[in-house]
Scaffold this active site. Structure first.
Site, short mmCIF file in Angstrom:
data_model
loop_
_atom_site.label_atom_id
_atom_site.label_comp_id
_atom_site.label_asym_id
_atom_site.label_seq_id
_atom_site.Cartn_x
_atom_site.Cartn_y
_atom_site.Cartn_z
N GLU A 224 -12.10 0.41 -10.33
CA GLU A 224 -11.73 -0.53 -11.40
C GLU A 224 -12.62 -0.43 -12.63
O GLU A 224 -12.13 -0.48 -13.77
CB GLU A 224 -11.71 -1.96 -10.86
CG GLU A 224 -10.56 -2.26 -9.94
CD GLU A 224 -10.76 -1.71 -8.54
OE1 GLU A 224 -9.75 -1.50 -7.82
OE2 GLU A 224 -11.93 -1.48 -8.15
N ASP B 39 -4.89 -10.25 -8.13
CA ASP B 39 -5.28 -9.49 -9.32
C ASP B 39 -4.16 -8.72 -9.99
O ASP B 39 -3.87 -8.89 -11.17
CB ASP B 39 -6.44 -8.54 -8.97
CG ASP B 39 -6.16 -7.67 -7.75
OD1 ASP B 39 -5.16 -7.92 -7.04
OD2 ASP B 39 -6.94 -6.74 -7.50
N ARG C 264 0.63 3.80 -3.27
CA ARG C 264 -0.01 5.08 -2.98
C ARG C 264 1.02 6.19 -2.77
O ARG C 264 0.92 7.27 -3.37
CB ARG C 264 -0.89 4.96 -1.73
CG ARG C 264 -2.00 3.93 -1.84
CD ARG C 264 -3.01 4.09 -0.72
NE ARG C 264 -3.80 2.87 -0.52
CZ ARG C 264 -5.02 2.84 0.01
NH1 ARG C 264 -5.59 3.96 0.41
NH2 ARG C 264 -5.66 1.71 0.16
N THR D 20 -1.00 0.58 -10.28
CA THR D 20 -2.30 0.04 -9.86
C THR D 20 -3.06 0.99 -8.94
O THR D 20 -4.16 0.67 -8.51
CB THR D 20 -2.12 -1.34 -9.20
OG1 THR D 20 -3.37 -2.02 -9.17
CG2 THR D 20 -1.54 -1.22 -7.80
N GLU E 166 0.83 -1.21 0.00
CA GLU E 166 0.00 0.00 0.00
C GLU E 166 0.86 1.26 0.00
O GLU E 166 0.54 2.25 -0.68
CB GLU E 166 -0.95 0.00 1.20
CG GLU E 166 -1.97 -1.12 1.22
CD GLU E 166 -3.05 -0.98 0.16
OE1 GLU E 166 -3.06 0.06 -0.54
OE2 GLU E 166 -3.87 -1.89 0.03
#
Length: 615
Positions: free
Chosen positions: A514, A379, A250, A603, A246
């Site tokens: 998404e 994913d 981010r 992502t 994360e």
């Protein structure tokens, strides 16, 4: 008249007359009791009548998820209808929602989650995060303390040109930023209903995640305020555990992207600082990184309950660390993440290119074998195979081979059709048993497939992208609020009435990006306006059911109940970092605004440059 006279009169009546009188009194008493809840509900103050210029509007006192409906709306019958069939494109929905007040909406939602079994973690794109490390939105006490706030007028942009849709996105960002700035400035996440904040790492996640969005949306005043905070307040010298995945996508990704867009070395310096502090995660026996790093002490460890990391979190940090090496000329960042990919490439335990969800940091081997998904915990492994190949100038054929093999594995093992409308969906496989379960997270796949086709991969990837894009849209359109749940189950049996079922514990919406992300890619490559129109519907429904009048947007617990979607009191940082950014890019007519021949998005929707072919 005295009681004695009344008794005398009563005795003079016949038995039939007495019985009729008693029956009438009893009937009136029963009717009074039956109507009592409706009467008392009014006097309890569940709704108040607000005087406006054009009349009176029924307005719920709590919680304030706005805008308000223009007129009173009758309550729904106690039973809940099932979702409608597949919706026509641009189907008109209602103009607002009457939010039904429950005594303890958050507690009810947690009870529903417990019925599905206790989970020791919170996951976002597959990262294993200890439950006490993340702040969950909304306690029962907060629900009781919500206060009435003025309504926010919602403009109807449904027939306006793309410029006005762009402005609608900018308005949405300003509204979200207003709440963050007023109630959560410098903190990780806004709790818009309780007008407070939640901390995760204590590093201003929302602010950093939103930096490049503000630049792209040309919100310079807001950007300069945020830049000043980064310059004067942001410090990574803290005794705090952060999640490697994360923090990379981010914070490191957001800082690198903002550096490339602005050219300001402040952001590169900060990126190098956090990148260096995350490196202890790779000090494991297998070189598969731990999930958690203390960025102040320089130590790392796995979660308390396991020595495993998820495959997604160790294979979805490569774009960022590779770019950090390129910019700083320090090869250790790229070397660490490249070694992870090389090890995963050679591992046994795959099925037709599909990978299990977990990998052990001690042995370096896959664990929990036989379970395959394109949802949480796996994913972005597939996403980053393609994007690393694109980032590096399409030279790393090993990455491309793994990506193409995985897609064949998806087609062979996970791709099915629903009934009755033959929607193409991606399910899951557990020890040979197929499950028609599909996470909303899987809706990254249409965009990834389209991106690959744009860069020269087989044309049938684009056809599959279009089919899956329709499915992801239907996950929104078939819900009563027009917003997708976190997880759906597709019906596959002949004679099914509807394609999609949603379990009680899966009905929440976290403002995820998404589907909007994939709509952006599909529109950018096909120019088919239906993708913009679908996105416009979704944005309107976010405004209708998740917008909080005092600032911010909130995730909700129940997409199946437009009367009261049960707000969770939490605005994830990715709503600003990803969702609104992709809306803006979807509605933009400028193909050179972050050209997909020049940039690849991580992502978390942070654009990083595709490397020149000479490198």
């Amino acid at each position: 008249m005295t009681m004695q006279c009344l008794c005398k009169k009563w005795k003079q009546l016949s038995r039939l007359q007495r019985n009729l009188i008693l029956f009438t009194v009893a009937l009136m008493l029963v009717c009074g009791i039956a109507t009592y809840p409706a009467v008392t509900e009014h006097f309890r103050g569940l709704t108040v009548v607000v005087k406006e210029d054009e009349g009176h509007v029924l307005k719920p006192v709590i919680p304030e998820v706005l805008p308000e409906p223009p007129s009173a709306k009758p309550k729904r019958a106690p039973h809940k209808r099932g979702p409608p069939g597949p919706q026509n494109r641009l189907q008109k929905k209602g103009t607002g929602s009457d939010i039904q007040v429950e005594e303890n909406p958050i507690q009810d939602a947690k009870k529903a989650d417990k019925e599905e079994g206790e989970k020791p973690l919170v996951n976002r794109r597959g990262a294993l995060i200890e439950a006490d490390q993340a702040t969950e939105g909304g306690t029962a006490k907060e629900a009781e303390n919500k206060v009435d706030v003025p309504a926010v007028e919602q403009k109807d942009h449904s027939h306006e040109p793309e410029f006005d849709r762009l402005e609608a996105v900018r308005d949405a960002f300003r509204h979200a930023w207003k709440g963050y700035k007023e109630f959560a400035w410098g903190q990780d996440e806004l709790r818009p209903i309780s007008k407070s904040y939640g901390e995760w790492f204590g590093l201003g996640l929302t602010l950093i995640d939103a930096l490049d969005t503000m630049w792209i949306l040309n919100l310079r005043e807001e950007f300069e305020e945020a830049k000043t905070w980064v310059s004067t307040e942001l410090s990574f010298n803290k005794n705090v555990d952060v999640n490697l995945f994360e923090s990379t996508i981010r914070i490191l990704g957001g800082l690198l992207s903002t550096y490339h867009l602005t050219g300001d070395t402040l952001f590169l310096d900060k990126a190098k600082d956090i990148g260096t502090r995350l490196m202890p995660a790779f000090n494991t026996p297998s070189k598969i990184p731990y999930s958690d790093v203390n960025i102040g002490k320089g130590t790392a460890h796995p979660p308390r309950w396991t020595s495993d990391s998820t495959v997604a979190e160790v294979t979805s940090i490569q774009l960022e660390f590779r770019e950090l090496s390129r910019l700083t000329q320090d090869t250790r960042y790229r070397a660490a993440v490249d070694e992870v990919m090389q090890k995963v490439h050679k591992l046994e335990g795959k099925q037709d290119g599909l990978v299990p969800m977990f990998i052990n940091t001690n042995s370096g081997q896959f664990t929990h074998l036989g379970v395959f998904t394109l949802g949480a915990r796996a994913d972005s492994y597939y996403e980053y195979l393609l994007k690393q190949w694109i980032q590096g100038g399409q030279k790393e054929t090993e990455l491309l081979d793994d990506y193409l093999q995985a897609l064949e594995g998806v087609k062979k093992n996970l791709l099915k059709k629903s009934s009755p409308n033959s929607l193409t969906f991606v399910g899951e496989l557990s020890h040979g048993q197929f499950s028609p379960k599909m996470d909303h997270l899987v809706c990254f796949l249409p965009g990834t497939l389209a991106l690959g086709a744009h860069h020269g991969l087989p044309a049938d990837h684009m056809e599959l992208a279009k089919q899956l894009m329709e499915t992801c849209y239907q996950m929104y359109a078939q819900m009563e609020t027009g917003l997708s749940p976190e997880i759906v189950h597709f019906n596959m049996h002949e004679g099914s009435i509807r394609d999609v079922d949603v379990k009680l514990a899966d009905r929440h919406n976290l403002l995820r990006p998404e589907t909007v992300e994939s709509l952006f890619y599909l529109y950018r490559f096909t120019k088919d306006r239906k993708y913009r129109d679908w996105g416009w519907e979704i944005l309107q429904n976010f405004n209708k059911y998740t917008k909080v009048s005092t600032g911010g947007y909130t995730s909700i617990n129940n997409v199946r109940d437009p009367e009261y979607p049960s707000p969770r009191d939490k605005m994830e940082s990715f709503f600003l970092g990803e969702t609104l950014k992709y809306f803006y890019l979807l509605f933009s007519d400028d193909p050179e605004l972050l050209s997909l021949d020049k940039y690849v998005f991580n992502t978390e929707a942070h654009p990083l440059p595709i490397w020149p072919s000479a490198e």
